[in-house]
Scaffold this active site. Structure first.
Site, PDB file in Angstrom:
ATOM      1  N   THR A  27      36.331  47.107  49.448  1.00  0.00           N
ATOM      2  CA  THR A  27      36.282  48.565  49.513  1.00  0.00           C
ATOM      3  C   THR A  27      37.322  49.086  48.523  1.00  0.00           C
ATOM      4  O   THR A  27      38.145  48.322  48.017  1.00  0.00           O
ATOM      5  CB  THR A  27      36.639  49.069  50.929  1.00  0.00           C
ATOM      6  N   VAL A  58      40.903  45.755  51.368  1.00  0.00           N
ATOM      7  CA  VAL A  58      41.223  47.147  51.659  1.00  0.00           C
ATOM      8  C   VAL A  58      42.384  47.566  50.768  1.00  0.00           C
ATOM      9  O   VAL A  58      43.413  46.885  50.725  1.00  0.00           O
ATOM     10  CB  VAL A  58      41.641  47.300  53.135  1.00  0.00           C
ATOM     11  N   ILE A  84      44.601  42.500  51.348  1.00  0.00           N
ATOM     12  CA  ILE A  84      45.193  43.738  50.833  1.00  0.00           C
ATOM     13  C   ILE A  84      44.952  43.847  49.330  1.00  0.00           C
ATOM     14  O   ILE A  84      45.275  42.934  48.568  1.00  0.00           O
ATOM     15  CB  ILE A  84      46.710  43.787  51.132  1.00  0.00           C
ATOM     16  N   LYS A  85      44.393  44.985  48.945  1.00  0.00           N
ATOM     17  CA  LYS A  85      44.133  45.214  47.525  1.00  0.00           C
ATOM     18  C   LYS A  85      45.263  46.066  46.952  1.00  0.00           C
ATOM     19  O   LYS A  85      45.585  47.127  47.520  1.00  0.00           O
ATOM     20  CB  LYS A  85      42.827  46.011  47.409  1.00  0.00           C
ATOM     21  N   VAL A  86      45.850  45.583  45.876  1.00  0.00           N
ATOM     22  CA  VAL A  86      46.876  46.387  45.189  1.00  0.00           C
ATOM     23  C   VAL A  86      46.467  46.538  43.724  1.00  0.00           C
ATOM     24  O   VAL A  86      45.815  45.654  43.166  1.00  0.00           O
ATOM     25  CB  VAL A  86      48.287  45.737  45.259  1.00  0.00           C
TER      26      VAL A  86
END
Ligand code: G3P
Length: 216
Positions: A27, A58, A84-86
């Site tokens: 996402t 996310v 976790i998307k950074v």
């Protein structure tokens, strides 16, 4: 070779999960905006559809690594399968390193260059996301980018997975896998195009007709 769905739409994800072919979901804030719901609720619903081997990416949205980490911990507490998307920025890479050190999986997103992928891998990223469609929009050869990353990751035994993103058509999927992507994240409408072929439809029509005639 894994397939993720690139959407925040829980109903669509639930539908495609029925195929047993979906290994995860990605996402981003834009996809979250499209569904217009509370992101924590959305993540909770999506992650509950998958087992612990899956990955549900996310994205955290903050200016500092510190704030990214605070959001990351909140998302990660929902389900262990949350990744976790950074963004591939100075603060994003700092957050990636700290989260990876705590065994939280990180997907470094918005990758457009080979050098970005090297720093993300050094920061312990589980996934890096080269944006193939947006590369193409900007006259960057995204498929060559995946090939270069694959070559150097193999040479150095780097375990970071290459997750091809910003997929706009079925050629992006096949070319990404041929270039060495481990995973391709696919918008639902492009997934539909993957199994469809006019010759399959024609052949099936004939088989069905012949079967009916045989069983008259
Ligand atoms: O996976 C990233 C994707 O959601 C962005 O796609 O088409 O907006 O470049 P696009």
């Amino acid at each position: 070779m894994k397939i993720f769905l690139d959407t925040s739409d829980v109903n669509i994800i639930r539908k495609y999960c029925e195929t047993g072919l979906i290994d995860g979901v990605t996402t981003n804030p834009t996809l979250m905006k499209q569904v217009g719901r509370n992101p924590v609720e959305v993540v909770s619903e999506i992650s509950s559809l998958f087992n612990s081997d899956a990955s549900i990416s996310v994205e955290v949205v903050a200016d500092s690594a510190k704030d990214m980490i605070i959001q990351a911990k909140q998302y990660h507490s929902i389900n262990k399968n949350v990744t976790i998307k950074v963004p591939c920025t100075y603060e994003g890479l700092k957050a990636c390193k700290k989260l990876s050190n705590r065994d939280i999986k990180v997907n470094v997103t918005l990758i457009f260059s080979f050098n970005q992928s090297i720093l993300a891998a050094k920061a312990g990223a589980t996934y890096i996301s080269p944006f193939i469609g947006r590369c193409e929009d900007n006259d960057i050869n995204g498929i060559d980018l995946i090939s270069s990353i694959r070559k150097v990751f193999n040479l150095n035994n780097i375990s970071t997975k290459i997750l091809a993103a910003s997929i706009r058509n079925i050629d992006h999927i096949s070319e990404s896998f041929k270039a060495g992507a481990d995973i391709v994240t696919i918008p639902p409408k492009v997934f539909e195009e993957m199994y469809k072929h006019s010759l399959t439809d024609q052949g099936l029509e004939q088989f069905n007709k012949d079967w009916k005639e045989l069983n008259k």
